[in-house]
Design a protein around this motif. Structure first.
Motif, PDB file in Angstrom:
ATOM      1  N   UNK A 173      28.845 -26.864 -25.017  1.00 18.04           N
ATOM      2  CA  UNK A 173      29.020 -27.741 -26.181  1.00 18.04           C
ATOM      3  C   UNK A 173      28.653 -29.183 -25.830  1.00 18.04           C
ATOM      4  N   UNK A 174      29.083 -29.643 -24.667  1.00 18.46           N
ATOM      5  CA  UNK A 174      28.775 -31.023 -24.256  1.00 18.46           C
ATOM      6  C   UNK A 174      27.266 -31.220 -24.073  1.00 18.46           C
ATOM      7  N   UNK A 175      26.603 -30.205 -23.523  1.00 17.28           N
ATOM      8  CA  UNK A 175      25.143 -30.307 -23.351  1.00 17.28           C
ATOM      9  C   UNK A 175      24.453 -30.385 -24.703  1.00 17.28           C
ATOM     10  N   UNK A 176      24.903 -29.550 -25.631  1.00 18.64           N
ATOM     11  CA  UNK A 176      24.295 -29.577 -26.984  1.00 18.64           C
ATOM     12  C   UNK A 176      24.528 -30.910 -27.668  1.00 18.64           C
ATOM     13  N   UNK A 177      25.761 -31.439 -27.536  1.00 19.39           N
ATOM     14  CA  UNK A 177      26.067 -32.730 -28.163  1.00 19.39           C
ATOM     15  C   UNK A 177      25.241 -33.850 -27.545  1.00 19.39           C
ATOM     16  N   UNK A 178      25.065 -33.823 -26.228  1.00 17.41           N
ATOM     17  CA  UNK A 178      24.289 -34.891 -25.586  1.00 17.41           C
ATOM     18  C   UNK A 178      22.801 -34.742 -25.909  1.00 17.41           C
ATOM     19  N   UNK A 179      22.363 -33.513 -26.124  1.00 12.24           N
ATOM     20  CA  UNK A 179      20.967 -33.280 -26.493  1.00 12.24           C
ATOM     21  C   UNK A 179      20.668 -33.740 -27.904  1.00 12.24           C
ATOM     22  N   UNK A 180      21.630 -33.607 -28.798  1.00 13.57           N
ATOM     23  CA  UNK A 180      21.434 -34.019 -30.192  1.00 13.57           C
ATOM     24  C   UNK A 180      21.495 -35.538 -30.341  1.00 13.57           C
ATOM     25  N   UNK A 181      22.281 -36.186 -29.485  1.00 15.00           N
ATOM     26  CA  UNK A 181      22.418 -37.636 -29.619  1.00 15.00           C
ATOM     27  C   UNK A 181      21.296 -38.397 -28.913  1.00 15.00           C
TER      28      UNK A 181
END
Length: 160
Positions: free
Chosen positions: A151-159
């Motif tokens: 989840x953290x990787x996805x959130x950092x990728x989207x931001x």
């Protein structure tokens, strides 16, 4: 004092900790049930699972009291570890502190659980059950940690 409370609240989620304590109470409460009653409860679950499998047209004779009891151990501590990991990692950092705290708690609770059973008529504490409990807890901690990191990787990728 306020700084200590703030420190604790950053490392521990009180609502999740309350759920952990309540769930431990359920686990230990089940251990206080005398052997005959505990066996009857397990037998009822066996009949229910076999009936469900049979109604689905699946093989059902393989489901045994032994299997149900061991699956219950695994599942109880899987759930306990999920609750504890939420309690000890409220910011979802997936750090080792929260995972270790959840796993240590599960080992202690399981050991006490099996010790309780030594004093209940018709029950016995087993080291094998502690190992099954710890396996459930470990799997839950690993899965939760992996999901939090994903989840953290996805959130950092989207931001980005």
């Amino acid at each position: 004092m306020a700084s200590l409370i703030r420190d604790i609240s950053e490392k521990v989620s009180i609502p999740w900790l309350v759920l952990v304590v309540l769930f431990i109470s359920v686990i230990w409460g089940n251990s206080l049930v005398v052997g005959e009653n505990s066996g009857s409860l397990s037998a009822g679950v066996v009949v229910w699972v076999q009936g469900l499998l049979q109604s689905l047209g699946l093989p059902f004779a393989w489901v045994s009291n032994f299997l149900i009891r061991k699956a219950a151990h695994f599942t109880e501590y899987f759930i306990l570890a999920l609750l504890a990991s939420h309690a000890f990692d409220p910011r979802r950092s997936a750090g080792t502190e929260g995972v270790v705290a959840a796993c240590v708690l599960c080992v202690l609770v399981s050991s006490i659980d099996e010790t309780i059973q030594l004093f209940v008529p018709g029950r016995c504490g087993q080291v094998a059950d502690v190992l099954i409990d710890c396996s459930g807890a470990f799997l839950a901690a690993v899965i939760r940690s992996a999901l939090v990191r994903l989840r953290r990787r996805r959130e950092s990728g989207h931001s980005a």
